[in-house]
Enzyme design. Structure first.
Site, mmCIF file in Angstrom:
data_model
loop_
_atom_site.group_PDB
_atom_site.id
_atom_site.type_symbol
_atom_site.label_atom_id
_atom_site.label_comp_id
_atom_site.label_asym_id
_atom_site.label_seq_id
_atom_site.Cartn_x
_atom_site.Cartn_y
_atom_site.Cartn_z
ATOM 1 N N GLU A 83 80.498 76.898 -9.868
ATOM 2 C CA GLU A 83 79.512 77.332 -8.874
ATOM 3 C C GLU A 83 79.368 76.277 -7.777
ATOM 4 O OE1 GLU A 83 78.422 80.256 -8.868
ATOM 5 O OE2 GLU A 83 78.786 80.945 -10.927
ATOM 6 N N CYS A 146 70.167 80.951 -14.741
ATOM 7 C CA CYS A 146 71.198 79.946 -14.460
ATOM 8 C C CYS A 146 71.044 79.383 -13.057
ATOM 9 C CB CYS A 146 72.590 80.546 -14.623
ATOM 10 S SG CYS A 146 73.003 80.811 -16.351
ATOM 11 N N HIS A 170 79.802 78.481 -14.745
ATOM 12 C CA HIS A 170 79.668 79.698 -15.553
ATOM 13 C C HIS A 170 80.959 79.916 -16.336
ATOM 14 C CE1 HIS A 170 76.081 81.708 -13.491
ATOM 15 N NE2 HIS A 170 75.889 81.901 -14.781
HETATM 16 N N1 PCA Z 1 73.533 83.020 -18.340
HETATM 17 C C1 PCA Z 1 72.424 83.557 -17.588
HETATM 18 C C2 PCA Z 1 71.217 82.799 -18.047
HETATM 19 C C3 PCA Z 1 71.631 82.079 -19.272
HETATM 20 C C4 PCA Z 1 73.091 82.190 -19.315
HETATM 21 O O1 PCA Z 1 73.828 81.629 -20.114
HETATM 22 C C5 PCA Z 1 72.642 83.532 -16.088
HETATM 23 O O2 PCA Z 1 73.799 83.604 -15.648
HETATM 24 O O3 PCA Z 1 71.677 83.428 -15.336
#
Ligand code: PCA
Length: 203
Positions: A83, A146, A170
């Site tokens: 990200e 997140c 991610h």
């Molecule tokens: N993914 C979610 C919140 C916690 C996670 O592991 C997200 O992408 O916001």
């Protein structure tokens, strides 16, 4: 000693197994070999806006890490997503684990609109690619917990004038947990996290 604060998340509505929680456990058990001189402070954050916000800021204050690497799962993505941008906005179609469902609001009323990742993301990408692990840059970490943790971590560091590189990655879901979605084996996810740590530590 270089200290990296690394976080993952608990399961949340719609995601029964969060691979980032499993990844964090490996590091807590100290079963993962790390580059020389690197220590990982690993913690699972609650997937809840307020509780995760409070905890990540407390960890940054109490641990004074050299780097912050936050991990979350994005089940629809089939590659590692580095990200690049955190947005000052909370909005979700599902509630968090405390039952809070936010339909659109700023995270910090007078905060900057976005923060960039300050991790060595080009090095991380190169390390992932040379390990043959599919990875892309992403400019959208969603607007759920997140992105919230990414934003408040950067905000905490920026507003306190700290020099701590910080960012978010991610990962895909676990293979076998949802037949309709792409998924990776846990070992492959672990390799990806280790590649990121290697790049961060300048290996
Ligand atoms: N993914 C979610 C919140 C916690 C996670 O592991 C997200 O992408 O916001």
């Amino acid at each position: 000693m270089m200290r990296i604060l690394m976080t993952g998340f608990t399961p949340f509505p719609g995601v029964e197994v969060n691979p980032t929680q499993l990844l964090i456990r490996y590091f807590q058990d100290e079963t993962v070999s790390l580059p020389e001189g690197v220590q990982v402070i690993a913690e699972v954050l609650p997937t809840a806006f307020e509780a995760s916000d409070e905890r990540i800021r407390q960890l940054i204050r109490d641990e004074s890490p050299d780097f912050v690497l936050c991990l979350g799962v994005a089940e629809k993505r089939d590659s590692i997503n580095i990200e690049r941008i955190a947005y000052n906005w909370d909005e979700a179609t599902i509630p968090d684990n405390d039952g809070l469902q936010l339909s659109g609001q700023k995270i910090v009323a007078d905060g900057t609109e976005t923060y960039d990742s300050t991790l060595p993301i080009e090095h991380m990408m190169a390390a992932l690619q040379s390990a043959n692990l599919p990875a892309v840059f992403s400019d959208d970490a969603g607007r759920y917990v997140c992105n919230h943790v990414f934003y408040v971590s950067r905000h905490e560091i920026a507003t306190r004038g700290l020099d701590i590189p910080c960012g978010f990655v991610h990962v895909p879901g676990l293979t076998g947990t949802n037949e309709e979605l792409p998924g990776w084996e846990i070992e492959r996810l672990l390799d990806a996290v280790r590649a990121c740590i290697g790049a961060i530590s300048g290996e």
